[in-house]
Design a protein around this motif. Structure first.
Motif, PDB file in Angstrom:
ATOM      1  N   ALA A 141      38.125  26.415  12.007  1.00  0.00           N
ATOM      2  CA  ALA A 141      37.795  27.776  12.437  1.00  0.00           C
ATOM      3  C   ALA A 141      37.722  28.760  11.278  1.00  0.00           C
ATOM      4  CB  ALA A 141      38.809  28.258  13.472  1.00  0.00           C
ATOM      5  N   GLU A 142      38.680  28.686  10.376  1.00  0.00           N
ATOM      6  CA  GLU A 142      38.754  29.671   9.309  1.00  0.00           C
ATOM      7  C   GLU A 142      37.618  29.543   8.299  1.00  0.00           C
ATOM      8  OE1 GLU A 142      42.687  29.054   7.908  1.00  0.00           O
ATOM      9  OE2 GLU A 142      43.614  29.985   9.670  1.00  0.00           O
ATOM     10  N   GLU A 143      36.866  28.450   8.361  1.00  0.00           N
ATOM     11  CA  GLU A 143      35.743  28.252   7.454  1.00  0.00           C
ATOM     12  C   GLU A 143      34.432  28.808   8.009  1.00  0.00           C
ATOM     13  OE1 GLU A 143      36.385  27.127   4.437  1.00  0.00           O
ATOM     14  OE2 GLU A 143      38.476  26.989   5.099  1.00  0.00           O
ATOM     15  N   LEU A 144      34.435  29.213   9.268  1.00  0.00           N
ATOM     16  CA  LEU A 144      33.203  29.703   9.882  1.00  0.00           C
ATOM     17  C   LEU A 144      32.936  31.142   9.446  1.00  0.00           C
ATOM     18  CD1 LEU A 144      33.585  28.275  13.496  1.00  0.00           C
ATOM     19  CD2 LEU A 144      32.379  27.271  11.539  1.00  0.00           C
ATOM     20  N   GLY A 168      43.703  26.635  12.543  1.00  0.00           N
ATOM     21  CA  GLY A 168      42.284  26.354  12.409  1.00  0.00           C
ATOM     22  C   GLY A 168      41.716  25.317  13.350  1.00  0.00           C
ATOM     23  N   TYR A 169      42.488  24.867  14.350  1.00  0.00           N
ATOM     24  CA  TYR A 169      42.029  23.818  15.255  1.00  0.00           C
ATOM     25  C   TYR A 169      41.348  24.360  16.516  1.00  0.00           C
ATOM     26  CZ  TYR A 169      43.992  19.963  12.591  1.00  0.00           C
ATOM     27  OH  TYR A 169      44.244  19.030  11.618  1.00  0.00           O
ATOM     28  N   GLU A 170      41.239  25.655  16.641  1.00  0.00           N
ATOM     29  CA  GLU A 170      40.453  26.259  17.724  1.00  0.00           C
ATOM     30  C   GLU A 170      40.055  27.652  17.277  1.00  0.00           C
ATOM     31  OE1 GLU A 170      42.866  26.362  21.283  1.00  0.00           O
ATOM     32  OE2 GLU A 170      44.387  27.638  20.382  1.00  0.00           O
ATOM     33  N   ALA A 171      38.973  28.157  17.860  1.00  0.00           N
ATOM     34  CA  ALA A 171      38.457  29.487  17.530  1.00  0.00           C
ATOM     35  C   ALA A 171      38.450  30.347  18.787  1.00  0.00           C
ATOM     36  CB  ALA A 171      37.044  29.378  16.959  1.00  0.00           C
ATOM     37  N   ASN A 324      41.732  32.824  25.128  1.00  0.00           N
ATOM     38  CA  ASN A 324      41.321  31.433  25.320  1.00  0.00           C
ATOM     39  C   ASN A 324      40.376  31.057  24.186  1.00  0.00           C
ATOM     40  OD1 ASN A 324      38.529  32.150  26.664  1.00  0.00           O
ATOM     41  ND2 ASN A 324      40.071  33.200  27.916  1.00  0.00           N
ATOM     42  N   TYR A 325      40.272  29.776  23.935  1.00  0.00           N
ATOM     43  CA  TYR A 325      39.674  29.308  22.692  1.00  0.00           C
ATOM     44  C   TYR A 325      38.678  28.176  22.937  1.00  0.00           C
ATOM     45  CZ  TYR A 325      43.968  31.579  20.989  1.00  0.00           C
ATOM     46  OH  TYR A 325      44.984  32.469  20.755  1.00  0.00           O
ATOM     47  N   ILE A 326      37.950  27.843  21.877  1.00  0.00           N
ATOM     48  CA  ILE A 326      37.099  26.662  21.878  1.00  0.00           C
ATOM     49  C   ILE A 326      37.579  25.742  20.764  1.00  0.00           C
ATOM     50  CG2 ILE A 326      34.768  25.731  21.722  1.00  0.00           C
ATOM     51  CD1 ILE A 326      33.686  28.482  22.464  1.00  0.00           C
ATOM     52  N   ALA A 327      37.791  24.484  21.108  1.00  0.00           N
ATOM     53  CA  ALA A 327      38.175  23.461  20.144  1.00  0.00           C
ATOM     54  C   ALA A 327      37.080  22.406  20.092  1.00  0.00           C
ATOM     55  CB  ALA A 327      39.511  22.836  20.541  1.00  0.00           C
ATOM     56  N   ALA A 338      28.658  21.581  16.848  1.00  0.00           N
ATOM     57  CA  ALA A 338      29.731  22.293  17.534  1.00  0.00           C
ATOM     58  C   ALA A 338      30.202  23.488  16.718  1.00  0.00           C
ATOM     59  CB  ALA A 338      30.890  21.341  17.811  1.00  0.00           C
ATOM     60  N   GLN A 339      30.316  23.302  15.408  1.00  0.00           N
ATOM     61  CA  GLN A 339      30.768  24.411  14.574  1.00  0.00           C
ATOM     62  C   GLN A 339      29.738  25.539  14.523  1.00  0.00           C
ATOM     63  OE1 GLN A 339      33.245  23.518  10.954  1.00  0.00           O
ATOM     64  NE2 GLN A 339      32.472  21.440  11.293  1.00  0.00           N
ATOM     65  N   VAL A 340      28.479  25.187  14.478  1.00  0.00           N
ATOM     66  CA  VAL A 340      27.434  26.214  14.494  1.00  0.00           C
ATOM     67  C   VAL A 340      27.472  26.981  15.812  1.00  0.00           C
ATOM     68  CG1 VAL A 340      24.944  26.636  14.453  1.00  0.00           C
ATOM     69  CG2 VAL A 340      25.950  24.962  12.885  1.00  0.00           C
ATOM     70  N   ALA A 341      27.637  26.272  16.919  1.00  0.00           N
ATOM     71  CA  ALA A 341      27.677  26.913  18.233  1.00  0.00           C
ATOM     72  C   ALA A 341      28.901  27.811  18.375  1.00  0.00           C
ATOM     73  CB  ALA A 341      27.668  25.845  19.324  1.00  0.00           C
ATOM     74  N   ILE A 342      30.048  27.351  17.899  1.00  0.00           N
ATOM     75  CA  ILE A 342      31.274  28.153  17.994  1.00  0.00           C
ATOM     76  C   ILE A 342      31.160  29.391  17.114  1.00  0.00           C
ATOM     77  CG2 ILE A 342      33.750  28.169  17.488  1.00  0.00           C
ATOM     78  CD1 ILE A 342      33.767  25.183  18.283  1.00  0.00           C
ATOM     79  N   ASN A 343      30.595  29.233  15.937  1.00  0.00           N
ATOM     80  CA  ASN A 343      30.378  30.383  15.064  1.00  0.00           C
ATOM     81  C   ASN A 343      29.522  31.431  15.765  1.00  0.00           C
ATOM     82  OD1 ASN A 343      30.466  31.550  12.173  1.00  0.00           O
ATOM     83  ND2 ASN A 343      28.273  31.515  12.626  1.00  0.00           N
ATOM     84  N   GLU A 344      28.499  30.987  16.472  1.00  0.00           N
ATOM     85  CA  GLU A 344      27.610  31.916  17.172  1.00  0.00           C
ATOM     86  C   GLU A 344      28.329  32.652  18.288  1.00  0.00           C
ATOM     87  OE1 GLU A 344      23.866  33.829  17.411  1.00  0.00           O
ATOM     88  OE2 GLU A 344      24.862  32.599  15.888  1.00  0.00           O
ATOM     89  N   MET A 345      29.311  31.994  18.925  1.00  0.00           N
ATOM     90  CA  MET A 345      30.063  32.652  19.994  1.00  0.00           C
ATOM     91  C   MET A 345      30.836  33.860  19.457  1.00  0.00           C
ATOM     92  SD  MET A 345      30.747  32.740  23.219  1.00  0.00           S
ATOM     93  CE  MET A 345      30.298  31.126  23.890  1.00  0.00           C
TER      94      MET A 345
END
Length: 419
Positions: A141-144, A168-171, A324-327, A338-345
């Motif tokens: 998470a912290e790298e996004l 860093g295991y969920e955003a 609430n988070y996304i992992a 998944a990381q690109v999608a979570i970053n967009e959220m």
């Protein structure tokens, strides 16, 4: 969103060694072609390289599907945005969290390296169990970029989920906060603490109740009563020992037992869940509803579920809130996507649209936004019957450590129901 993980899941998780999950191969699928990438290769990518790797792929998003408004927003705003901006296809898979984690544990235990689950909507006890058993990919998470640019890294809820370190295991996905709702045309005097709530119940005997634990909202309401009577600080580092917890909450247990005779059905039974309670309130069977969605009152007024004179309220000492988070699943077949999608959220424009359409408290830090971004949030009309965001957040109380929650629910069933 949070449900108890079935005993079968826990036994399955413990029966297999999951320590090698983080090193398993990841597969990204695009137009029926597979490009094998190790976890190490993804970890070495820059974000721009992840964007390139994610093009043409499908990302699955597993999570509770009971919120129609959220489902509609995901399907008709977020998914098309991912497709247009990144050529990522979002596949939303509605499923209860216990079933999701049962499937995930089964895939990992059989060493399925190209897992079906990419993103998971998660928090609380379920996150703690998954992280402790190496079922999640990370840290990430912290790298996004959007996490770095727009999330308050000093916020307790950025760093801990139900007091459990996130690392860093969920955003962050969205924020929620407990509110109570009543019709001011029927009950104009709204209680501001548990003493006044007792009098409120006596004045409306048989017409107030709360969902049976372990319903998420009912459980949060009971914990809020505990906070109001016993304070919350002592619970933040309390040992997850039943006798210790019981001794600490005894004043609140006594209060809840004293409350029972004035509740619906004299506290012998309780509505099975928050949906049942909302239906009872809408039908006039009870005079108060409870919600963990802070702005649901406005939505329910607009759709006719609530009367126009319904109003959210909270105790003066505050109400419990959580994020609430996304992992990402440890064996996700599309870690880059998944990381690109979570970053967009976490993009301010996305959060502002979600705030506008489904009135979820945003996760972005307002103070980190530029003037144009702030304007997008400032112009949102929240609607009738709600508490302002400033007031909500000024009275926001932290969740307890997740290990205490099932203990309190067990004690409530033994010491309060029908007493």
């Amino acid at each position: 969103m949070k449900k108890r993980i079935a005993a079968l899941l826990l036994s399955t998780v413990m029966a297999f060694s999951l320590t090698a999950c983080g090193n398993s191969a990841k597969t990204e699928k695009a137009d029926n072609k597979e490009t094998k990438q190790t976890t190490e290769a993804v970890e070495d990518m820059s974000f721009d390289e992840m964007v390139d790797a994610a093009k043409g792929t499908t990302v699955t998003f597993y999570g509770w599907g009971g919120d129609d408004s959220l489902n509609d927003w995901l399907d008709n705003y977020y998914a098309p945005r991912l497709k247009e901006k990144y050529d990522i296809t979002l596949e939303r898979v509605p499923m209860d969290i216990d079933a999701i984690l049962s499937q995930l544990s089964g895939e990992i235990s059989t060493d399925k390296k190209d897992g079906d689950i990419d993103m998971i909507w998660i928090n609380g006890e379920n996150f703690k169990t998954c992280k402790e058993n190496n079922m999640l990919y990370g840290p990430f998470a912290e790298e996004l970029p959007n996490f770095q640019s727009y999330i308050d890294t000093d916020d307790e809820e950025t760093n801990a989920d139900f007091c459990f370190p996130i690392e860093g295991y969920e955003a962050p996905y969205g924020k929620a906060q407990l509110v109570m709702i009543a019709d001011t045309a029927v009950t104009p005097d709204l209680p501001t603490n548990t003493d006044e709530f007792m009098e409120f119940c006596k004045a409306n005997k048989g017409k107030v109740t709360y969902p049976a634990l372990p319903d998420f909202t009912g459980s949060a309401f009971v914990r809020n009563v505990i906070y109001d009577i016993c304070g919350y600080e002592q619970f933040m580092d309390m040992e997850a020992d039943k006798e210790t917890v019981k001794a600490a909450i005894e004043p609140a247990l006594e209060y809840l037992r004293e409350l029972n005779p004035y509740l619906w059905n004299e506290g012998k039974t309780f509505p099975k869940d928050s949906t049942a309670l909302t239906n009872m309130y809408s039908d006039g069977e009870v005079v108060m509803d409870i919600s963990y969605s802070a702005y649901s009152t406005a939505t329910n007024i607009e759709n006719g579920t609530y009367t126009e004179t319904s109003q959210s309220f909270q105790f003066d000492k505050g109400t419990i809130g959580n994020t609430n988070y996304i992992a990402i699943a440890a064996n996700s077949g599309n870690v880059a996507g998944a990381q690109v999608a979570i970053n967009e959220m976490m993009d301010p424009e996305v959060q502002a649209d979600r705030f506008t359409e489904i009135r979820t408290i945003p996760v972005v830090d307002y103070n980190k936004l530029n003037d144009t971004q702030k304007e997008a949030f400032d112009k949102v009309e929240i609607g009738k019957g709600v508490i302002s965001q400033d007031e909500l957040l000024s009275k926001r109380l932290p969740e307890m450590p997740s290990a205490l929650v099932p203990i309190i629910e067990e004690i409530w069933a033994e010491e309060v129901v029908g007493k």
